[in-house]
Design a protein around this motif. Structure first.
Motif, PDB file in Angstrom:
ATOM      1  N   ASP A 142       0.849  -1.179   0.000  1.00  0.00           N
ATOM      2  CA  ASP A 142       0.000   0.000   0.000  1.00  0.00           C
ATOM      3  C   ASP A 142       0.897   1.245   0.000  1.00  0.00           C
ATOM      4  N   GLY A 143       0.322   2.365  -0.401  1.00  0.00           N
ATOM      5  CA  GLY A 143       1.091   3.593  -0.486  1.00  0.00           C
ATOM      6  C   GLY A 143       1.912   3.723  -1.745  1.00  0.00           C
ATOM      7  N   GLY A 144       1.853   2.762  -2.637  1.00  0.00           N
ATOM      8  CA  GLY A 144       2.620   2.783  -3.880  1.00  0.00           C
ATOM      9  C   GLY A 144       2.356   1.506  -4.657  1.00  0.00           C
ATOM     10  N   LYS A 145       3.172   1.258  -5.674  1.00  0.00           N
ATOM     11  CA  LYS A 145       3.026   0.061  -6.492  1.00  0.00           C
ATOM     12  C   LYS A 145       4.319  -0.736  -6.437  1.00  0.00           C
ATOM     13  N   ILE A 146       4.183  -2.084  -6.459  1.00  0.00           N
ATOM     14  CA  ILE A 146       5.343  -2.970  -6.439  1.00  0.00           C
ATOM     15  C   ILE A 146       5.126  -4.074  -7.457  1.00  0.00           C
ATOM     16  N   ASP A 147       6.158  -4.342  -8.267  1.00  0.00           N
ATOM     17  CA  ASP A 147       6.043  -5.412  -9.251  1.00  0.00           C
ATOM     18  C   ASP A 147       6.517  -6.733  -8.639  1.00  0.00           C
ATOM     19  N   GLN A 148       6.447  -7.797  -9.425  1.00  0.00           N
ATOM     20  CA  GLN A 148       6.782  -9.123  -8.913  1.00  0.00           C
ATOM     21  C   GLN A 148       8.283  -9.368  -8.833  1.00  0.00           C
ATOM     22  N   ASN A 149       9.071  -8.340  -9.196  1.00  0.00           N
ATOM     23  CA  ASN A 149      10.517  -8.405  -8.993  1.00  0.00           C
ATOM     24  C   ASN A 149      10.935  -7.697  -7.707  1.00  0.00           C
ATOM     25  N   GLY A 150       9.971  -7.138  -6.950  1.00  0.00           N
ATOM     26  CA  GLY A 150      10.271  -6.461  -5.704  1.00  0.00           C
ATOM     27  C   GLY A 150      10.585  -4.988  -5.844  1.00  0.00           C
ATOM     28  N   TYR A 151      10.337  -4.379  -7.038  1.00  0.00           N
ATOM     29  CA  TYR A 151      10.625  -2.946  -7.213  1.00  0.00           C
ATOM     30  C   TYR A 151       9.412  -2.135  -6.772  1.00  0.00           C
ATOM     31  N   TYR A 152       9.608  -1.327  -5.731  1.00  0.00           N
ATOM     32  CA  TYR A 152       8.530  -0.524  -5.144  1.00  0.00           C
ATOM     33  C   TYR A 152       8.654   0.920  -5.619  1.00  0.00           C
ATOM     34  N   ARG A 153       7.556   1.462  -6.144  1.00  0.00           N
ATOM     35  CA  ARG A 153       7.509   2.851  -6.601  1.00  0.00           C
ATOM     36  C   ARG A 153       6.571   3.624  -5.683  1.00  0.00           C
ATOM     37  N   ALA A 154       7.129   4.613  -4.968  1.00  0.00           N
ATOM     38  CA  ALA A 154       6.343   5.370  -4.003  1.00  0.00           C
ATOM     39  C   ALA A 154       5.347   6.291  -4.705  1.00  0.00           C
ATOM     40  N   SER A 155       4.234   6.563  -4.042  1.00  0.00           N
ATOM     41  CA  SER A 155       3.238   7.482  -4.563  1.00  0.00           C
ATOM     42  C   SER A 155       3.617   8.911  -4.174  1.00  0.00           C
ATOM     43  N   TYR A 156       2.698   9.845  -4.423  1.00  0.00           N
ATOM     44  CA  TYR A 156       2.936  11.250  -4.095  1.00  0.00           C
ATOM     45  C   TYR A 156       2.394  11.615  -2.710  1.00  0.00           C
ATOM     46  N   ARG A 157       1.933  10.629  -1.955  1.00  0.00           N
ATOM     47  CA  ARG A 157       1.334  10.902  -0.657  1.00  0.00           C
ATOM     48  C   ARG A 157       2.270  10.455   0.465  1.00  0.00           C
ATOM     49  N   PRO A 158       2.873  11.380   1.212  1.00  0.00           N
ATOM     50  CA  PRO A 158       3.781  10.994   2.291  1.00  0.00           C
ATOM     51  C   PRO A 158       3.047  10.210   3.383  1.00  0.00           C
ATOM     52  N   GLY A 159       3.787   9.370   4.089  1.00  0.00           N
ATOM     53  CA  GLY A 159       3.220   8.583   5.179  1.00  0.00           C
ATOM     54  C   GLY A 159       3.999   7.292   5.367  1.00  0.00           C
ATOM     55  N   ARG A 160       3.521   6.458   6.292  1.00  0.00           N
ATOM     56  CA  ARG A 160       4.158   5.170   6.575  1.00  0.00           C
ATOM     57  C   ARG A 160       3.255   4.060   6.049  1.00  0.00           C
ATOM     58  N   TYR A 161       3.810   3.180   5.228  1.00  0.00           N
ATOM     59  CA  TYR A 161       3.037   2.140   4.572  1.00  0.00           C
ATOM     60  C   TYR A 161       3.741   0.787   4.757  1.00  0.00           C
ATOM     61  N   THR A 162       3.103  -0.276   4.226  1.00  0.00           N
ATOM     62  CA  THR A 162       3.594  -1.638   4.428  1.00  0.00           C
ATOM     63  C   THR A 162       3.756  -2.344   3.092  1.00  0.00           C
ATOM     64  N   VAL A 163       4.804  -3.157   2.997  1.00  0.00           N
ATOM     65  CA  VAL A 163       5.079  -4.006   1.839  1.00  0.00           C
ATOM     66  C   VAL A 163       5.037  -5.457   2.301  1.00  0.00           C
ATOM     67  N   TRP A 164       4.314  -6.307   1.571  1.00  0.00           N
ATOM     68  CA  TRP A 164       4.189  -7.722   1.905  1.00  0.00           C
ATOM     69  C   TRP A 164       4.750  -8.592   0.798  1.00  0.00           C
ATOM     70  N   VAL A 165       5.182  -9.789   1.176  1.00  0.00           N
ATOM     71  CA  VAL A 165       5.537 -10.845   0.229  1.00  0.00           C
ATOM     72  C   VAL A 165       5.051 -12.167   0.803  1.00  0.00           C
ATOM     73  N   GLN A 166       4.576 -13.043  -0.070  1.00  0.00           N
ATOM     74  CA  GLN A 166       4.035 -14.332   0.363  1.00  0.00           C
ATOM     75  C   GLN A 166       4.514 -15.432  -0.564  1.00  0.00           C
ATOM     76  N   ASP A 167       4.848 -16.576   0.035  1.00  0.00           N
ATOM     77  CA  ASP A 167       5.131 -17.781  -0.736  1.00  0.00           C
ATOM     78  C   ASP A 167       3.802 -18.471  -1.015  1.00  0.00           C
ATOM     79  N   THR A 168       3.369 -18.432  -2.256  1.00  0.00           N
ATOM     80  CA  THR A 168       2.051 -18.968  -2.603  1.00  0.00           C
ATOM     81  C   THR A 168       1.973 -20.472  -2.424  1.00  0.00           C
ATOM     82  N   TYR A 169       3.100 -21.147  -2.333  1.00  0.00           N
ATOM     83  CA  TYR A 169       3.086 -22.602  -2.163  1.00  0.00           C
ATOM     84  C   TYR A 169       2.827 -22.992  -0.715  1.00  0.00           C
TER      85      TYR A 169
END
Length: 472
Positions: A142-169
């Motif tokens: 949340d707070g931005g966009k992240i691709d499946q290679n782990g590259y996170y692009r921040a949005s224009y809205r300052p704040g504290r956000y969270t990044v998740w990753v999950q092993d689908t298996y």
């Protein structure tokens, strides 16, 4: 007749005597599948396949007799029910090799400027804390966009956000926080001071003119009021140093009003040094380039100055030859950066003595916009507080984001122009403006545009102010 018909109906009904499931037991790996079949036996020993069986699994998924093993290892059962009869098969799920026990995201707790990016990496560990491959990673944030290679692009809205990753298996997941902040461009503040020339060597009673140059954290010159002092000899408020009559090494300091200071060493020797000023043909002992180790944006320029000294550290006039391995530099020392970021070297050499000197120039893709000090008496001026350029490529358009303030009572309209290398000018956007108004442009433009300009016009469409910046 009725008795005979009833007897025939009873003989046509088949009653089951037992229900069997095949296979009765199985050993499986997580994620694998196996098909179970059920056979019923009547009282006469005849075997047939019943219809409408109800399948039940203690853990895992079973449908139509097809059982899929879960990811959790252990002992489980698959049960078939039909007309009050049950048959059960035992399943043993083996622990797979390199089973993922935990996932860690690195780097953790990142701080990212708005509309900037950062790469995250997910590392998986097994039960023995050994690193194992993570082949089925799924990222979201949340707070931005992240691709499946782990590259996170921040949005224009300052704040504290969270990044998740999950092993689908296995279903295991991990998270980390990311703080998006808005960078505020401040006017240049003194960061360090350089004394030139440095480490002088003069005779007793001789003098040397020292100069203090202040720089901010981006190596941009900053004016300040120097305060000079020394531990031997005398130094004036203008940096004019007079050596004492006693040979030795002496320190000369310079400091601003906020405590930022630096020093240089002056060696006073007893040997006689000629008092006559050096001539143009004097032998050159060394050359010093100033300012040194500059950092500039792509397409920008900076003036470099070469100062030659004889063996008595007296300034000697000379005509140097300039060259560089990246960008261009003319005979007057004006260096023009290219459009490829990196660190390059600039040289200057005396044609007569072959003495040369060098310094480094670092070209950056995005730097802090140049500070525009207040100008008095002009018709208008543009104060840029944010200049962010994304060069794009042949498949995506370039983008510019600029924040600025227009100063001038006659300001009526401001426009953003793109300039091609051929000199062609196209208008990207325009808006009305007034004195002291804060404006924000965010536009896309052609990849071939090499320079961008902001222009302010009065009510008669006459240009009264201009700001030029790199387009790539």
């Amino acid at each position: 007749m009725r008795y005979i018909l009833f007897t025939l109906l009873l003989l046509s009904i088949t009653f089951a005597d037992s229900l069997e499931i095949y296979p009765r037991s199985a050993k499986m790996k997580s994620g694998s599948s196996i098909h179970f079949s059920v056979v019923a036996t009547d009282q006469d020993g005849n075997m047939y396949t019943p219809q409408g069986i109800n399948w039940i699994a203690s853990y895992g998924n079973v449908r139509g007799g097809m059982y899929t093993a879960p990811s959790q290892h252990g002992n489980y059962t698959v049960t078939a029910r039909w007309r009050g009869y049950t048959a059960t098969a035992n399943i043993k799920i083996k622990r797979p090799q390199n089973t993922i026990k935990s996932i860690v995201i690195t780097p953790r707790n990142q701080k990212v400027e708005i509309n900037r990016g950062v790469y995250f990496k997910a590392i998986a560990y097994d039960h023995y804390n050994r690193e194992v491959p993570l082949r089925a990673a799924k990222w979201w944030a949340d707070g931005g966009k992240i691709d499946q290679n782990g590259y996170y692009r921040a949005s224009y809205r300052p704040g504290r956000y969270t990044v998740w990753v999950q092993d689908t298996y296995s279903g295991l997941k991990a998270s980390t926080s990311v703080e998006i902040f808005r960078k505020v461009v401040q006017p240049p503040r003194l960061h360090h001071i350089a004394i030139t020339p440095r480490n002088q060597r003069i005779g007793v009673g001789a003098y040397v003119q020292l100069k203090a140059i202040g720089y901010d954290s981006y190596n941009r010159p900053v004016s300040f009021t120097p305060k000079w002092w020394c531990d031997g000899g005398t130094v004036s408020a203008n940096g004019y140093y007079q050596a004492p009559n006693r040979p030795g090494y002496y320190k000369v300091w310079v400091q601003d009003n906020y405590g930022i200071k630096t020093s240089t060493t002056v060696e006073v020797i007893r040997s006689t040094i000629p008092h006559n000023p050096p001539s143009h043909g004097s032998h050159i002992y060394k050359i010093v380039i100033t300012p040194r180790n500059q950092r500039i944006a792509v397409g920008k320029g900076v003036y470099l100055k070469a100062i030659a000294y004889d063996k008595y550290d007296r300034v000697v006039n000379f005509r140097g030859k300039w060259w560089c391995d990246g960008g261009t530099i003319n005979e007057n020392g004006y260096y023009q950066a290219g459009y490829k970021p990196g660190t390059y070297t600039v040289w200057v050499q005396d044609n007569r003595s072959r003495v040369k000197a060098s310094t480094n120039v670092t070209i950056l893709r995005n730097t802090v916009p140049p500070y525009n000090p207040p100008q008095h008496g002009g018709k208008a001026r543009i104060e840029v507080t944010h200049w962010d350029v994304n060069k794009g490529n042949l498949f995506s358009r370039s983008r510019v984001r600029v924040k600025f303030t227009v100063h001038g009572k006659k300001a009526h309209k401001v426009a953003l122009f793109g300039i091609y290398p051929t000199g062609k000018v196209v208008e990207l956007r325009s808006a009305s403006c007034s004195n002291g108004e804060n404006l924000h442009f965010r536009e896309k433009y052609s990849y071939n545009i090499s320079r961008l300009e902001l222009r302010v016009y009065n009510s008669w469409d006459k240009e009264i102010a201009k700001y030029s910046g790199s387009g790539r």
